[in-house]
Design a protein around this motif. Sequence first.
Motif, mmCIF file in Angstrom:
data_model
loop_
_atom_site.group_PDB
_atom_site.id
_atom_site.type_symbol
_atom_site.label_atom_id
_atom_site.label_comp_id
_atom_site.label_asym_id
_atom_site.label_seq_id
_atom_site.Cartn_x
_atom_site.Cartn_y
_atom_site.Cartn_z
ATOM 1 N N LEU A 192 67.730 -32.174 -60.900
ATOM 2 C CA LEU A 192 67.492 -30.649 -60.714
ATOM 3 C C LEU A 192 68.213 -29.951 -59.416
ATOM 4 O O LEU A 192 67.937 -28.944 -58.634
ATOM 5 N N LEU B 176 61.534 -19.822 -60.551
ATOM 6 C CA LEU B 176 62.970 -20.406 -60.674
ATOM 7 C C LEU B 176 62.276 -21.878 -61.068
ATOM 8 O O LEU B 176 61.505 -22.092 -62.057
ATOM 9 N N ALA B 177 62.312 -22.574 -60.277
ATOM 10 C CA ALA B 177 62.081 -23.640 -59.817
ATOM 11 C C ALA B 177 61.421 -24.556 -59.913
ATOM 12 O O ALA B 177 60.255 -24.923 -60.652
ATOM 13 N N TRP B 178 59.924 -23.720 -59.268
ATOM 14 C CA TRP B 178 58.542 -23.931 -59.089
ATOM 15 C C TRP B 178 57.891 -23.890 -60.865
ATOM 16 O O TRP B 178 57.326 -24.476 -61.549
ATOM 17 N N ALA B 179 58.219 -22.929 -61.373
ATOM 18 C CA ALA B 179 57.352 -22.674 -62.750
ATOM 19 C C ALA B 179 58.146 -24.460 -63.279
ATOM 20 O O ALA B 179 57.250 -24.272 -65.049
ATOM 21 N N GLY B 180 59.782 -24.438 -63.483
ATOM 22 C CA GLY B 180 59.925 -25.558 -64.729
ATOM 23 C C GLY B 180 59.282 -26.298 -64.147
ATOM 24 O O GLY B 180 59.407 -27.127 -64.772
ATOM 25 N N LEU B 181 58.800 -26.375 -62.727
ATOM 26 C CA LEU B 181 58.484 -27.929 -62.181
ATOM 27 C C LEU B 181 57.547 -28.617 -63.098
ATOM 28 O O LEU B 181 56.454 -29.556 -63.350
ATOM 29 N N ASN C 187 56.085 -27.021 -65.194
ATOM 30 C CA ASN C 187 55.495 -27.350 -67.016
ATOM 31 C C ASN C 187 56.446 -28.420 -67.106
ATOM 32 O O ASN C 187 55.370 -29.172 -68.073
ATOM 33 N N LEU C 188 57.790 -29.255 -66.256
ATOM 34 C CA LEU C 188 57.898 -30.503 -66.756
ATOM 35 C C LEU C 188 56.926 -31.371 -66.650
ATOM 36 O O LEU C 188 56.851 -31.812 -67.386
ATOM 37 N N GLY D 183 58.097 -29.661 -71.374
ATOM 38 C CA GLY D 183 59.621 -29.352 -70.789
ATOM 39 C C GLY D 183 59.721 -28.733 -72.346
ATOM 40 O O GLY D 183 59.798 -29.165 -73.087
ATOM 41 N N TRP D 184 61.138 -28.169 -72.165
ATOM 42 C CA TRP D 184 61.337 -27.888 -73.211
ATOM 43 C C TRP D 184 62.427 -28.154 -74.096
ATOM 44 O O TRP D 184 62.977 -29.393 -73.811
#
Length: 207
Positions: A153, A188-193, A195-196, A201-202
């Motif tokens: 990441l 982008l980073a915060w929303a992705g982290l 969710n992950l 996760g996607w």
Amino acid sequence: MPREVRERQMLDAAVEVFARRGYRAASMDEIAELAGASKPLVYLYLNSKEELFSTCIRREAEALMTAVRAAVDPAAPADRRLWNGLRAFFAHTAAHPDSWAVLHCQARTHGEPFALEIAALRQQLVDVVTHLIADTARGGCGRTLPDREAAGLAHALVGAAESLAGWSNDRTDEAPPERDPAETLMNLAWAGLENLMNGRGWVAARS
């Protein structure tokens, strides 16, 4: 004039010329003229054009890393450290466009030893961001992100930051974006982290 001051003037001039002309087209005559020094003096202080370019890369890389590290307060919450690091990166590259042009554009295109200098800078950025991502994940969700995943990441985030800085600096004749680049990337980073780390996760659909 003290040698340290004279060398700084020469390096400032060299960064400007290398950014504008590129490494191969830049001339020591032009650098000397812009610095207000003689060409023999530039050679005496900074040796060859190749060594001068390498010195410029190292100086500008150190300045960028110093700005990023200074902004990351160890006592701040994890997400604030990541945010401050991103803001410092974009603020520095915007305030020093010639420096960023040398690091991001010129040094990457001429092979060794310049590419090795840039690889070292990039690894320093990745190492800092890897720790910030791991700390952010723990602080936000109380869970541990595997080291390899955090490093992956970080590589993606650093690559995105480099690309976004180049794009942002090139928009001199356009209206500024609604969000500053640091906020765009932090979202982008915060929303992705988030969710992950919360198991969202996607996953690719099976064909």
